[in-house]
Design a protein around this motif. Structure first.
Motif, PDB file in Angstrom:
ATOM      1  N   GLU A  15      -3.668   3.469   1.342  1.00  0.00           N
ATOM      2  CA  GLU A  15      -4.507   2.979   0.246  1.00  0.00           C
ATOM      3  C   GLU A  15      -3.647   2.162  -0.712  1.00  0.00           C
ATOM      4  O   GLU A  15      -2.456   2.387  -0.827  1.00  0.00           O
ATOM      5  N   LYS A  16      -4.272   1.266  -1.442  1.00  0.00           N
ATOM      6  CA  LYS A  16      -3.559   0.533  -2.497  1.00  0.00           C
ATOM      7  C   LYS A  16      -3.385   1.404  -3.736  1.00  0.00           C
ATOM      8  O   LYS A  16      -2.461   1.212  -4.513  1.00  0.00           O
ATOM      9  N   ASN A  17      -4.242   2.383  -3.908  1.00  0.00           N
ATOM     10  CA  ASN A  17      -4.225   3.261  -5.074  1.00  0.00           C
ATOM     11  C   ASN A  17      -3.765   4.657  -4.648  1.00  0.00           C
ATOM     12  O   ASN A  17      -4.393   5.276  -3.777  1.00  0.00           O
ATOM     13  N   ILE A  18      -2.699   5.161  -5.267  1.00  0.00           N
ATOM     14  CA  ILE A  18      -2.160   6.467  -4.864  1.00  0.00           C
ATOM     15  C   ILE A  18      -3.139   7.609  -5.126  1.00  0.00           C
ATOM     16  O   ILE A  18      -3.207   8.562  -4.358  1.00  0.00           O
ATOM     17  N   LYS A  19      -3.923   7.519  -6.197  1.00  0.00           N
ATOM     18  CA  LYS A  19      -4.893   8.579  -6.474  1.00  0.00           C
ATOM     19  C   LYS A  19      -5.930   8.671  -5.359  1.00  0.00           C
ATOM     20  O   LYS A  19      -6.308   9.765  -4.937  1.00  0.00           O
ATOM     21  N   GLU A  28       0.821  -1.205   0.000  1.00  0.00           N
ATOM     22  CA  GLU A  28       0.000   0.000   0.000  1.00  0.00           C
ATOM     23  C   GLU A  28       0.861   1.264   0.000  1.00  0.00           C
ATOM     24  O   GLU A  28       2.039   1.230   0.330  1.00  0.00           O
ATOM     25  N   TRP A  29       0.236   2.369  -0.342  1.00  0.00           N
ATOM     26  CA  TRP A  29       0.820   3.682  -0.191  1.00  0.00           C
ATOM     27  C   TRP A  29       0.404   4.206   1.177  1.00  0.00           C
ATOM     28  O   TRP A  29      -0.736   3.995   1.590  1.00  0.00           O
ATOM     29  N   ILE A  30       1.327   4.874   1.872  1.00  0.00           N
ATOM     30  CA  ILE A  30       0.967   5.492   3.144  1.00  0.00           C
ATOM     31  C   ILE A  30       1.289   6.981   3.092  1.00  0.00           C
ATOM     32  O   ILE A  30       2.185   7.412   2.373  1.00  0.00           O
ATOM     33  N   ALA A  31       0.536   7.747   3.856  1.00  0.00           N
ATOM     34  CA  ALA A  31       0.780   9.182   3.994  1.00  0.00           C
ATOM     35  C   ALA A  31       1.154   9.436   5.450  1.00  0.00           C
ATOM     36  O   ALA A  31       0.466   8.975   6.366  1.00  0.00           O
ATOM     37  N   ILE A  32       2.252  10.166   5.647  1.00  0.00           N
ATOM     38  CA  ILE A  32       2.752  10.447   6.991  1.00  0.00           C
ATOM     39  C   ILE A  32       2.725  11.950   7.226  1.00  0.00           C
ATOM     40  O   ILE A  32       3.248  12.728   6.427  1.00  0.00           O
ATOM     41  N   ILE A  33       2.118  12.340   8.342  1.00  0.00           N
ATOM     42  CA  ILE A  33       2.107  13.732   8.790  1.00  0.00           C
ATOM     43  C   ILE A  33       2.472  13.716  10.268  1.00  0.00           C
ATOM     44  O   ILE A  33       1.857  12.982  11.055  1.00  0.00           O
TER      45      ILE A  33
END
Length: 66
Positions: free
Chosen positions: A35-39, A22-27
Motif C-alpha cells: 500500500e502507499k499508506n502504512i495505516k 509503497e510499503w510492503i508486508a513480508i510473511i
C-alpha cells in the motif's frame, strides 16, 4: 525473531521495484500486501493475517544501493 531474519535475508536478495513508493508486508518470504499508506497496510494485514507479525518495509523511489 528467526522469521524476521529469514524475511530480511530474502528481502535484500530480491528486487521490489514494482512496489516503488509503497510499503510492503513480508510473511514467510512472500509479499502479502502493499500500500502507499502504512495505516492501510497495517489494517489490511490485521484483517487477513491475524496474529502474524510481518516485516514491513518502505520501498524507495530511488535505486537501491548496497
Amino acid at each position: 525473531m528467526a522469521d524476521r531474519n529469514i524475511n530480511y535475508n530474502w528481502f535484500i536478495n530480491n528486487e521490489f521495484s514494482q512496489y516503488s513508493g509503497e510499503w510492503i508486508a513480508i510473511i514467510n518470504k512472500n509479499v502479502v500486501a502493499h500500500e502507499k499508506n502504512i495505516k492501510s497496510l497495517i489494517q489490511d494485514i490485521k484483517q487477513k493475517y491475524p496474529g502474524k507479525k510481518p516485516s514491513i518495509v518502505k520501498i524507495s523511489n530511488a535505486h537501491r544501493i548496497l
